[in-house]
Every structure is written in structure tokens, then in C-alpha cells.
Design a protein around this motif. Structure first.
Motif, PDB file in Angstrom:
ATOM      1  N   ASN A 296     -13.724 -33.818 -17.055  1.00  0.00           N
ATOM      2  CA  ASN A 296     -14.177 -32.566 -16.633  1.00  0.00           C
ATOM      3  C   ASN A 296     -13.576 -31.534 -17.400  1.00  0.00           C
ATOM      4  N   THR A 299     -14.627 -27.569 -16.525  1.00  0.00           N
ATOM      5  CA  THR A 299     -14.305 -27.258 -15.297  1.00  0.00           C
ATOM      6  C   THR A 299     -12.722 -26.846 -15.289  1.00  0.00           C
ATOM      7  N   ASP A 314     -12.806 -25.933  -6.794  1.00  0.00           N
ATOM      8  CA  ASP A 314     -12.811 -25.656  -8.488  1.00  0.00           C
ATOM      9  C   ASP A 314     -14.269 -25.587  -9.008  1.00  0.00           C
ATOM     10  N   LEU A 315     -15.137 -26.289  -8.713  1.00  0.00           N
ATOM     11  CA  LEU A 315     -16.468 -26.551  -9.468  1.00  0.00           C
ATOM     12  C   LEU A 315     -17.294 -25.148  -8.872  1.00  0.00           C
ATOM     13  N   ALA A 318     -15.718 -22.428 -11.122  1.00  0.00           N
ATOM     14  CA  ALA A 318     -16.228 -22.446 -12.291  1.00  0.00           C
ATOM     15  C   ALA A 318     -17.716 -21.995 -12.626  1.00  0.00           C
ATOM     16  N   ASP A 389     -18.262 -31.711 -14.189  1.00  0.00           N
ATOM     17  CA  ASP A 389     -18.946 -31.227 -15.390  1.00  0.00           C
ATOM     18  C   ASP A 389     -20.333 -31.412 -15.424  1.00  0.00           C
ATOM     19  N   LEU A 392     -21.728 -28.657 -13.125  1.00  0.00           N
ATOM     20  CA  LEU A 392     -21.524 -27.683 -13.963  1.00  0.00           C
ATOM     21  C   LEU A 392     -22.661 -27.409 -15.001  1.00  0.00           C
TER      22      LEU A 392
END
Length: 425
Positions: A296, A299, A314-315, A318, A389, A392
Motif C-alpha cells: 500500500n 496510501t 486512512d484510505l 488519501a 492501494d 485508491l
């Protein structure tokens, strides 16, 4: 499958009981026939009883035995089956509860991740706007904190002359090609070319900051680094006497690539470069080695968390940073990415365009890599390592389409399409 079998068994019992009840009704009709109708003839009498043949009596007895056996079996097993069914449902809910947030988020299908980003028809755009807007509620609660506040919002248009482009350098994602376009085609100078300062490392960023402290008027046309938080601090500082010793705004740019492709390409790059510790490693061993592989990456750098476990909060942060601050480019769609970059900065020279296309095509870090089998252990390990990721990256691909529409507006970024969709416009 187990639940389906249990339900079928219960239904079978119910159906059997229904048939037996019908048979019972027929039996009662056979044993108690209706009295014969009275006739007008004076000398006619009803028979005292009706003779039932022997074979018919045996059939009735057989039906009675069959009915009783079915009722006993169903009565004994139906209650335990219902209890087991309830327990299974309760256990399933307990198991699935921790994943409810993931299911409510943008769940990434592998077919969608590898679909062509050039499919930008009207229907595709509408779907992409809707997908991005699913995160708008989360965006309402997010705040970009220091030092990322020194990057202007991507929708803060037009670009000011004092704004400094900052290329967030994601390894093997097309960043080298973007840097070469800015350096060789548009003659922009960076700290690396002008003063030999390597801004890709934290040490280099510290040296760059010292240069600015020495001469606050020093100006570079752009610079690039993977360390986004450390780089943001070079845009503003106080010298103790003048609070505005350096107070400029950065413009964040980044080129993105599918996380699996990027990580596999990085491994091949290390092997081709003769890195000793990678020479005797297989790709699966590399992925399973804690001291070698990454997870990741995007991120972690966006939320500045390089060690501890990441969460979906956290995602969401981001995603918000990318939407709010970053002009996104896609390595899989180089030509359209180049068009977005030049529209954003107002670069319209045809000679520069030809140079830019050439530079982007010469970016050898994007050479095609052999696709891994999706059922292989390597692919499964990649999915485990890059779960956030992947989500994201799917968001970035949708945002790429949205920003293309916003760049075609007059004025550019005149309407926030994600915000508009969220508000039901």
C-alpha cells in the motif's frame, strides 16, 4: 449450500404432510360416505351398511401408516433444523460484521481494475461520477492538515505565476516521463538541474530548504520527490524576522499506475539493475519478505504512515487529498494524460506537444511486463498486500475522467462535478 439443503428438507416435510392430509380426507370420505338420497318410492329402503372391499381397506391402512411415519419424522427433525438454521444465520452475521464498511465502500472488481481507461463515453462518465460521489459524504468530514495546506486546491484556477509545480514521484508509474516532458520540452528547471540538489531523498529536501533559507528569493520552476510531506514544508517557512521569508504555493501532480504492475515492474527493475539481494529471490519470495517488499505504498505516503497498520479511514483521507489537491495522470493513458497536463498549465505550443509525446513514449520504466496468472500465489499475495492501494487506484481512474470533464469547462473547474452529484443536482 448447507442452508439451501436445510430449507429444501423442511419444504419436503411440509409437502409430505400436505399430501398425507389430503389422503386422510379421502380416507374419511371412504369410511363415512354421505347417506343416500331419499327416493319417492314407498317400498325403497337404504342399505344398513356399505360393503368395503378388502383391497381398498389395505390401501387405506397403508396410507394411514405412511402419514403417521411422515408426521413423526418431520415433528422430530423440524425443530432442530430451525435451531441450526438460526445459529448459522447468527454466526454468519457475526463473521460478516467487520467487513460491512468494506462492502459499503467502493469494492474493486479485478475486471474493472484492468479495463481500458479510454472508455469515456457518456454512460461511462455518468457511472464514474456516481462512483466518485459515493465518497463525498466521507469528504465532508475530512480536513487537509499541515503541511499539505501549502498545496493549492486543484480546482483553484487559474494557475498563478508564483505557483510551483510539484511532481509526486511514484516509482515506476510514469513519473520519469512527466519529469522529462517538463525539463526537456518546456525548459523548466528543477533543483536537481540548477543546483544539483537531489530532492528525491529527505536529505536532499533538507538541503533544498537550507538553500531557501539562505536565499528566500531563489526560485525553481518545479521539483519532484516521493516524500510529499517533507516536500510541502519547503513552500513556507519563517526566518525569525520576516514571517513571509518564503510563502509560495505548490501545485501537486502525480502519475498513477496499477499497483500490481508497478510492484512487479519494481522487482524486475531491481533484478535487471543487479541488486544483489534480489538476484536469487523469486517474485513470491520478494512479496513474502518483510524487509524487502512494500505494501500500500501510495496510501502510506499520502497519509504519512510508513510503519503501522492502515485502516479504511486512512484510505478515505488519501482519496480526499487526491481529489482536493492533485492533478491525476494515468500511465496507461499517456496521450490523454499529457493533454490534461497541458490544458491545466495552458501549454499550447505544437512543437512542445510533439516533444512531449516523444518523451512519454520513451519512458522505458513503463515497458510491458509479463502478466501473472490471476490464480497464482503471487497474484493472491499482491491482492493481500495492496488492498487499499487497489481501491485508491480505482478511485483515481474515475477521478481522471472527472477532471477531464472539468478541464473542458469554461471556465475550467467552474463546477465541482463530484459535489454537484452528491448534492443531487
Amino acid at each position: 449450500n448447507t442452508l439451501a439443503a436445510i430449507v429444501n428438507l423442511i419444504n419436503t416435510c411440509n409437502i409430505e404432510i400436505s399430501f398425507n392430509m389430503i389422503n386422510l380426507a379421502e380416507l374419511e370420505e371412504d369410511q363415512h360416505p354421505p347417506p343416500p338420497a331419499l327416493e319417492t318410492h314407498a317400498f325403497t329402503r337404504s342399505p344398513p351398511f356399505e360393503f368395503v372391499p378388502r383391497n381398498k381397506r389395505k390401501k387405506s391402512q397403508h396410507r394411514n401408516r405412511k402419514r403417521k411415519i411422515s408426521e413423526v419424522i418431520c415433528a422430530r427433525i423440524e425443530l432442530p433444523i430451525l435451531v441450526v438454521l438460526g445459529l448459522l444465520v447468527a454466526i454468519s452475521l457475526l463473521i460478516l460484521a467487520p467487513f460491512s464498511q468494506l462492502f459499503n465502500a467502493s469494492v474493486v472488481k479485478e475486471s474493472e481494475l484492468n479495463a481500458s481507461a479510454t472508455n469515456t463515453g457518456p454512460n461511462s462518465n455518468e457511472n464514474n461520477i456516481m462512483c466518485v460521489s459515493n465518497s463525498s459524504a466521507v469528504h465532508k468530514q475530512q480536513v487537509v492538515e499541515y503541511p499539505l495546506t501549502f498545496f493549492r486546491d486543484v480546482s483553484d484556477y487559474p494557475v498563478e505565476d508564483t505557483d510551483v509545480p510539484f511532481l509526486w514521484f511514484i516509482p515506476l508509474s510514469g513519473s520519469t516521463g512527466v519529469r522529462d516532458v517538463m525539463t526537456h520540452c518546456y525548459n523548466l528547471t528543477s533543483a536537481r538541474e540548477k543546483d544539483g540538489i537531489e530532492s528525491f531523498t529527505v536529505t536532499g529536501l533538507d538541503a533544498l530548504r537550507e538553500e531557501y533559507i539562505t536565499d528566500p528569493r531563489r526560485k525553481y520552476d518545479f521539483f519532484a520527490s516521493s516524500h510529499i510531506y517533507e516536500a510541502a514544508q519547503t513552500f513556507h517557512f519563517s526566518d525569525g524576522e520576516n514571517n513571509d521569508a518564503r510563502n509560495v504555493q505548490g501545485r501537486l501532480i502525480a502519475s498513477f499506475r496499477h499497483p500490481h504492475d508497478r510492484l512487479y515492474g519494481l522487482f524486475l527493475h531491481f533484478q535487471n539493475a543487479g541488486e544483489g539481494r534480489y538476484m536469487n529471490e523469486t517474485f513470491l519470495e520478494y512479496l513474502q519478505s518483510d524487509d524487502l517488499r512494500e505494501s500500500n505504498w501510495m496510501t502510506r505516503f499520502l497519509v504519512n504512515n510508513h510503519k503501522t497498520e492502515l485502516s479504511h479511514e486512512d484510505l478515505n483521507l488519501a482519496k480526499y487529498i487526491i481529489r482536493k489537491k492533485c492533478l491525476v495522470l494515468l500511465s496507461e493513458n499517456r496521450k490523454e494524460s499529457l493533454s490534461h497536463l497541458e490544458k491545466y498549465y495552458g501549454w499550447n505550443d505544437k512543437k512542445q506537444w510533439a516533444c512531449s509525446e516523444k518523451m512519454m513514449q520513451q519512458d522505458d520504466e513503463l515497458d510491458a511486463v509479463d502478466w501473472l496468472d490471476r490464480n497464482s500465489p503471487e497474484w493472491k499475495e499482491l491482492n493481500r498486500l495492496n488492498q487499499l492501494d487497489l481501491l485508491l487506484y480505482a478511485y483515481v481512474r474515475e477521478l481522471f475522467v472527472i477532471q477531464g470533464l472539468e478541464l473542458d469547462m469554461e471556465p475550467k473547474f467552474g463546477v465541482d462535478l463530484v459535489e454537484q452529484e452528491y448534492n443531487g443536482v
